[in-house]
Design an enzyme around this catalytic site. Structure first.
Site: not given
Lengths: 95, 483
Positions: B159, B183, B78
């Protein structure tokens, strides 16, 4: 409590975010919606309740006071939008 | 070329050991697949050269039988984890060109375990979003489509949307995520995957770009529960660079396989039957309780009375912490700068242009609730309600060992929906936020589908540092579901 023009201007100044005139109206309405929604918390009785800042409850430890130099100033300045002679450059702030 | 898309980490490890394929072959396959699937927009930065170099190194180690735990396993990272020498943006224009000169502890731990980085995955800007629609680098597509309309494109959740979409479409074997209010779990649910948010403090936050420091926690997004255990094993560590990383002993998470759920009490919180809970999801939740029963676990009804206040509490605390954390983006030391002759206009223009709409909205809320005159009414009040929510769980865990709930009130929705009213987007996290506020470990495991064949996730919440039980429960769901 609700946010009006002058509050938005004050908060935007504190947050250092420029709000354009055409954004102001919609932002005020969005912020008021969100604040109206979180206002629900007023219904909760929190008398004698301790505020919870973190769930972490282990004791902190002291690191050994050993000086370490991990990074060079060159590395630190590498991402700066403007630098000169080993310094970050900003607009003149002293008259 | 052999198709490796359906491999799990576990099956790839065994294939690499048996020399069925090499890490370079695996890596090349994923590189090609990523290039063919550019439209999904899963990656902000692709690091193919690094990947091939690392894969070759792994192959050498494998030949010498000196494999580390994730030797030669290609993963996505990420774009919230700082990677030394590789651009790290947090999905924001303000960090568009930021190249860290240090490595986050979580990513370092993974590289030290032999994992191979294919690239940095797309995400909502500063992890603020539930649909991966707030990224400066464009939205991510969910590879899954509704059965009746294959032209309709859905959000992957957020997210960690780039990570989830990449794993679901077979562009990498696993990916890292970060979870502040859901998320990891919500995108895992939307993409039919496993998402694990460990206990707060299990993974170091050093080098992980901060959103809300008292809530942020790293975790894996994987295809299987076993893979999640393998990934967490390598990500977790006690770290002197993060004073809130736990010094508790890290267990062997794979021990979840030996864990017996017979006789364990599974709590079903009545407050999670919220208004607007999709009926298919409700049905899968019911099926789930039956699966636990047939394994010999006992189902108990529990009450978490402050659940309805969790989301408003979160939307005070998280923006408040964010407004402090994001104060560092000032256009001076790194990141985007709008050049202005005067320092104050430099700050406010830099931030006005550098941050997207949702981030600015939250920074305004956060600044407001911390400002003189409103601090007590909003921020302090929220901290007290957070304590009540945490107490709820503490009491509940006196009468049960684990809590079973749905992960999300709805399945993945079409791109463009829930964009007009911010609160509508926030409601996605209504079932994941309470465990975040209490810092508890929680997993989402895909457990069923709706009529459109869109995945539905179930969430299992555990006691602090009891990831093993959580993984065991996740594995039970995996065994009983019918796919």
């Amino acid at each position: 409590m609700s946010i009006d023009n002058s509050t938005v201007k004050k908060v935007a100044l504190l947050a250092r975010i420029e709000i354009l005139q055409n954004e102001e109206k919609i932002l005020i309405s969005e912020l008021n919606n969100i604040l109206g929604w979180v206002d629900d918390l007023k219904k909760v009785d929190t008398e004698n309740i301790e505020p919870m800042l973190s769930v972490f409850n282990e004791s902190m430890f002291m690191r050994k006071d050993d000086p370490k130099s991990n990074f060079t100033s060159e590395e630190i300045l590498k991402n700066a939008p403007e630098n000169s002679s080993g310094f970050f450059v900003v607009p003149k702030v002293i008259e | 070329m052999t198709d490796y898309s359906s491999l799990t980490i576990q099956s790839a490890i065994s294939g690499l050991r048996k020399k069925d394929f090499t890490s370079v072959e695996l890596t090349k396959f994923f590189i090609e697949k990523i290039q063919k699937n550019n439209e999904l927009n899963c990656f902000i930065t692709k690091t193919f050269e690094i990947a091939l170099k690392k894969a070759a190194e792994s192959d050498e180690r494998i030949l010498k039988n000196s494999n580390r735990q994730l030797e030669g396993i290609p993963i996505g990272m990420k774009d919230l984890f700082c990677t030394n020498g590789v651009k790290t943006t947090a999905g924001s224009k303000i960090l568009e060109n930021f190249v860290p000169f240090y490595e986050s502890t979580v990513s370092k731990n993974l590289w030290d375990s032999g994992a191979v980085m294919l690239g940095k995955t797309n995400m909502d800007e500063f992890a603020m979003g539930s649909a991966n629609t707030t990224s400066f680098f464009g939205n991510v597509l969910n590879p899954l489509k509704p059965k009746s309309d294959k032209n309709k494109r859905l959000v992957p959740g957020g997210s960690s949307g780039g990570s989830a979409s990449a794993v679901a479409s077979g562009l990498c074997l696993a990916a890292t995520g970060s979870d502040t209010g859901g998320s990891i779990r919500q995108p895992a649910s939307f993409c039919g995957l496993v998402g694990l948010k460990p206990t707060y403090g299990r993974c170091s936050r050093f080098g992980m770009i901060a959103f809300a420091s008292s809530l942020d926690q790293a975790g894996p997004i994987t295809k299987s529960v076993e893979d999640a255990a393998l990934m967490l094993q390598c990500m977790a560590s006690s770290d002197e660079k993060d004073s809130t990383s736990s010094k508790k002993k890290i267990p062997n998470f794979l021990d979840f396989k030996k864990f017996n759920l017979k006789g364990k009490k599974i709590g079903i919180p009545k407050e999670y039957s919220i208004k607007g809970l999709n009926e298919n999801i409700e049905k899968v939740w019911k099926n789930g309780t039956e699966w636990f029963k047939s394994e010999g676990a006992e189902i108990v009804e529990i009450s978490l009375p402050y659940t309805e206040f969790a989301l408003p509490t979160y939307y005070i605390i998280a923006p408040a912490e964010a407004s402090a954390n994001l104060a560092r983006y000032d256009g001076i030391r790194y990141g985007f700068r709008s050049n202005e002759p005067n320092i104050n206009s430099l700050y406010s223009k830099t931030r006005a242009i550098g941050f997207g709409k949702e981030v600015k909205r939250r920074l305004m809320i956060g600044t407001y609730v911390l400002s003189a005159g409103y601090y007590d009414a909003y921020y302090l009040k929220a901290l007290k309600v957070r304590k009540l929510i945490s107490n709820d769980f503490e009491k509940a865990f006196k009468s049960c060992d684990l809590i079973l709930t749905p992960t999300t009130p709805n399945v993945a929705f079409p791109i463009g929906e829930k964009q007009t009213d911010p609160i509508e987007m926030y409601l996605n996290d209504v079932l994941t936020v309470p465990a975040s506020l209490a810092g508890l470990p929680a997993i989402s495991v895909s457990a069923g589908f709706n009529n459109e064949m869109l995945p539905i996730g179930l969430q299992v919440i555990g006691k602090p540092f009891d990831e093993i039980s959580v993984l065991a429960a996740g594995s039970l769901i995996e065994r009983f579901r019918e796919f």
